[in-house]
Enzyme design. Sequence first.
Site, PDB file in Angstrom:
ATOM      1  N   PHE A 168      -5.802 -45.100  10.582  1.00  0.00           N
ATOM      2  CA  PHE A 168      -5.791 -44.051  11.612  1.00  0.00           C
ATOM      3  C   PHE A 168      -5.079 -42.845  11.025  1.00  0.00           C
ATOM      4  O   PHE A 168      -3.894 -42.905  10.692  1.00  0.00           O
ATOM      5  CB  PHE A 168      -5.082 -44.489  12.904  1.00  0.00           C
ATOM      6  CG  PHE A 168      -5.115 -43.382  13.932  1.00  0.00           C
ATOM      7  CD1 PHE A 168      -6.206 -43.230  14.784  1.00  0.00           C
ATOM      8  CD2 PHE A 168      -4.089 -42.452  14.020  1.00  0.00           C
ATOM      9  CE1 PHE A 168      -6.262 -42.181  15.698  1.00  0.00           C
ATOM     10  CE2 PHE A 168      -4.144 -41.393  14.929  1.00  0.00           C
ATOM     11  CZ  PHE A 168      -5.233 -41.267  15.766  1.00  0.00           C
ATOM     12  N   ASP A 253       0.481 -41.253   4.168  1.00  0.00           N
ATOM     13  CA  ASP A 253       0.526 -40.743   5.537  1.00  0.00           C
ATOM     14  C   ASP A 253       1.688 -41.442   6.243  1.00  0.00           C
ATOM     15  O   ASP A 253       1.556 -42.554   6.744  1.00  0.00           O
ATOM     16  CB  ASP A 253      -0.800 -40.999   6.255  1.00  0.00           C
ATOM     17  CG  ASP A 253      -0.786 -40.465   7.691  1.00  0.00           C
ATOM     18  OD1 ASP A 253       0.307 -40.127   8.193  1.00  0.00           O
ATOM     19  OD2 ASP A 253      -1.876 -40.404   8.309  1.00  0.00           O
ATOM     20  N   LYS A 282       4.758 -36.060  13.897  1.00  0.00           N
ATOM     21  CA  LYS A 282       5.402 -36.774  15.006  1.00  0.00           C
ATOM     22  C   LYS A 282       6.901 -36.469  15.125  1.00  0.00           C
ATOM     23  O   LYS A 282       7.257 -35.436  15.642  1.00  0.00           O
ATOM     24  CB  LYS A 282       5.098 -38.273  14.903  1.00  0.00           C
ATOM     25  CG  LYS A 282       3.594 -38.558  15.145  1.00  0.00           C
ATOM     26  CD  LYS A 282       3.281 -39.948  15.591  1.00  0.00           C
ATOM     27  CE  LYS A 282       1.857 -40.016  16.166  1.00  0.00           C
ATOM     28  NZ  LYS A 282       0.843 -40.526  15.247  1.00  0.00           N
TER      29      LYS A 282
HETATM   30  C1  LIG Z   1      -0.487 -39.987  14.994  1.00  0.00           C
HETATM   31  C2  LIG Z   1      -0.969 -40.072  13.602  1.00  0.00           C
HETATM   32  C3  LIG Z   1      -1.744 -39.049  13.034  1.00  0.00           C
HETATM   33  C4  LIG Z   1      -2.236 -37.869  13.822  1.00  0.00           C
HETATM   34  O1  LIG Z   1      -1.200 -37.104  14.360  1.00  0.00           O
HETATM   35  P1  LIG Z   1      -1.491 -36.091  15.588  1.00  0.00           P
HETATM   36  O2  LIG Z   1      -0.205 -35.347  15.749  1.00  0.00           O
HETATM   37  O3  LIG Z   1      -1.842 -36.949  16.777  1.00  0.00           O
HETATM   38  O4  LIG Z   1      -2.610 -35.218  15.185  1.00  0.00           O
HETATM   39  C5  LIG Z   1      -2.093 -39.164  11.697  1.00  0.00           C
HETATM   40  N1  LIG Z   1      -1.702 -40.229  10.970  1.00  0.00           N
HETATM   41  C6  LIG Z   1      -0.969 -41.238  11.494  1.00  0.00           C
HETATM   42  C7  LIG Z   1      -0.568 -42.386  10.623  1.00  0.00           C
HETATM   43  C8  LIG Z   1      -0.602 -41.204  12.826  1.00  0.00           C
HETATM   44  O5  LIG Z   1       0.087 -42.213  13.355  1.00  0.00           O
END
Ligand SMILES: *Cc1c(COP(=O)(O)O)cnc(C)c1O
Length: 431
Positions: A168, A253, A282
């Site tokens: 994700f 990520d 985040k």
């Molecule tokens: C939440 C998340 C995203 C996307 O972040 P948004 O601020 O919702 O666009 C990308 N990668 C990971 C691993 C995430 O948990």
Amino acid sequence: MIGDIAAMAPAATAGGVDGAVGFDGVADGAAASLIALEDAHAAHTYHPLPVVVERGDGAWVTDVAGRRYLDCLAAYSAVNFGHGHPVLVAAAKAQLDRITLTSRAFHNDQLGPFVSALAALAGKDLVIPMNTGTEAVETGIKVARAWGYRVKGVASGQANIIVADGNFHGRSISIIGFSSDPVARDGFGPFTPGFRSVPYGDAAALAAAIDENTVAVLLEPIQGEAGIIVPPADYLPAVRRITSERNVLFIADEIQSGLGRTGATFQCDNVGVVPDVYLLGKALGGGIVPVSAVVGNADVIGVLQPGEHGSTFGGNPLAAAVGLAVVGLLNGGEYQERARVLGEHLRAGLQALVGRGIVEVRSAGLWAGIDIDPALATGRRVCELLMERGVLAKDTHGSTIRLAPPIVVTEDELDFAVGQLEDVLRQLGAS
Ligand SMILES: *Cc1c(COP(=O)(O)O)cnc(C)c1O
């Protein structure tokens, strides 16, 4: 050290859930009409629990009827430092009174201090400030392709990036194009070419997928949305070795796994790996404003030239002031240590429920994925019953629930959450 942080979270005691007693889970009064209003005019892209939150402090939130809940989701780890952290709120309030947005057509006095502090935290040179996690991922992809063409020498238009099944990384067209989740992906094509997906946790499959046009490997160090999937301990070190040998960038990520959640500044730290590029988001915005970043060294991030990338809001003074304060909290190391110590306590509490309505628990720091016995109930049902008992959590992929409380949570509060889960499982018929 652990106690100091908890003391900053006002009124965070399990006694505060008294108001939740007797709540039957059916929204009424003000909550019902607010939910109806939202249902009527906000597109139905989410299926929220029927709780309407009005305020929060520390690890707790309060609904419009005054009932209090322990927040065990923390906005998917965007609220790692708790609701209304006094240091972060003060930084935001002070900046609100000065200036909030300049655009990057001009310099502002907050951006330099923020990017230098963030780069130092990550042990890298350069930061590209963006807003959402999705934008950080998109930016990381652009950087990797530009590096591939300009530095590695990949033929024009031929770059590929390797990702993992179950990933994700956000919701843009390019990103969902390499998702393996049909709900995220189906019906939204055509997609951006240039991505290859391999099984997560399988370094040999990853090595086999690399060719001369591979510019990057993009991975979550722990797959969050997939259900807190922790790869084998030797996986990320192997990925680091393979990518270094093959002249491929390793992009981690850490948008959800980073910034304290797993008991370290980055989950990569826990396995002794330094990626070429960190994607952050985040918690970087302290739960106040969206702040994301791509962080790496000048030989990679420095490939982008003026005009090739940007964002109206990226690097704005309000975001930078909050982001700087977030880095300040992490520089002390107390949050990372607290997540590590309390995470062990949480893990032990949850492990004791395996075989009693829980099939498996996976965790890292204060981040746990709990597989509910599908014969007992769905993850959604368990979350509804937890809500009625004053604990907010979120299900993912049917039978998994995820716990990611703010790091300011106390040991007693974790025991309260685990105790409520145990009661819910018993209520559903677990032995
Ligand atoms: C939440 C998340 C995203 C996307 O972040 P948004 O601020 O919702 O666009 C990308 N990668 C990971 C691993 C995430 O948990």
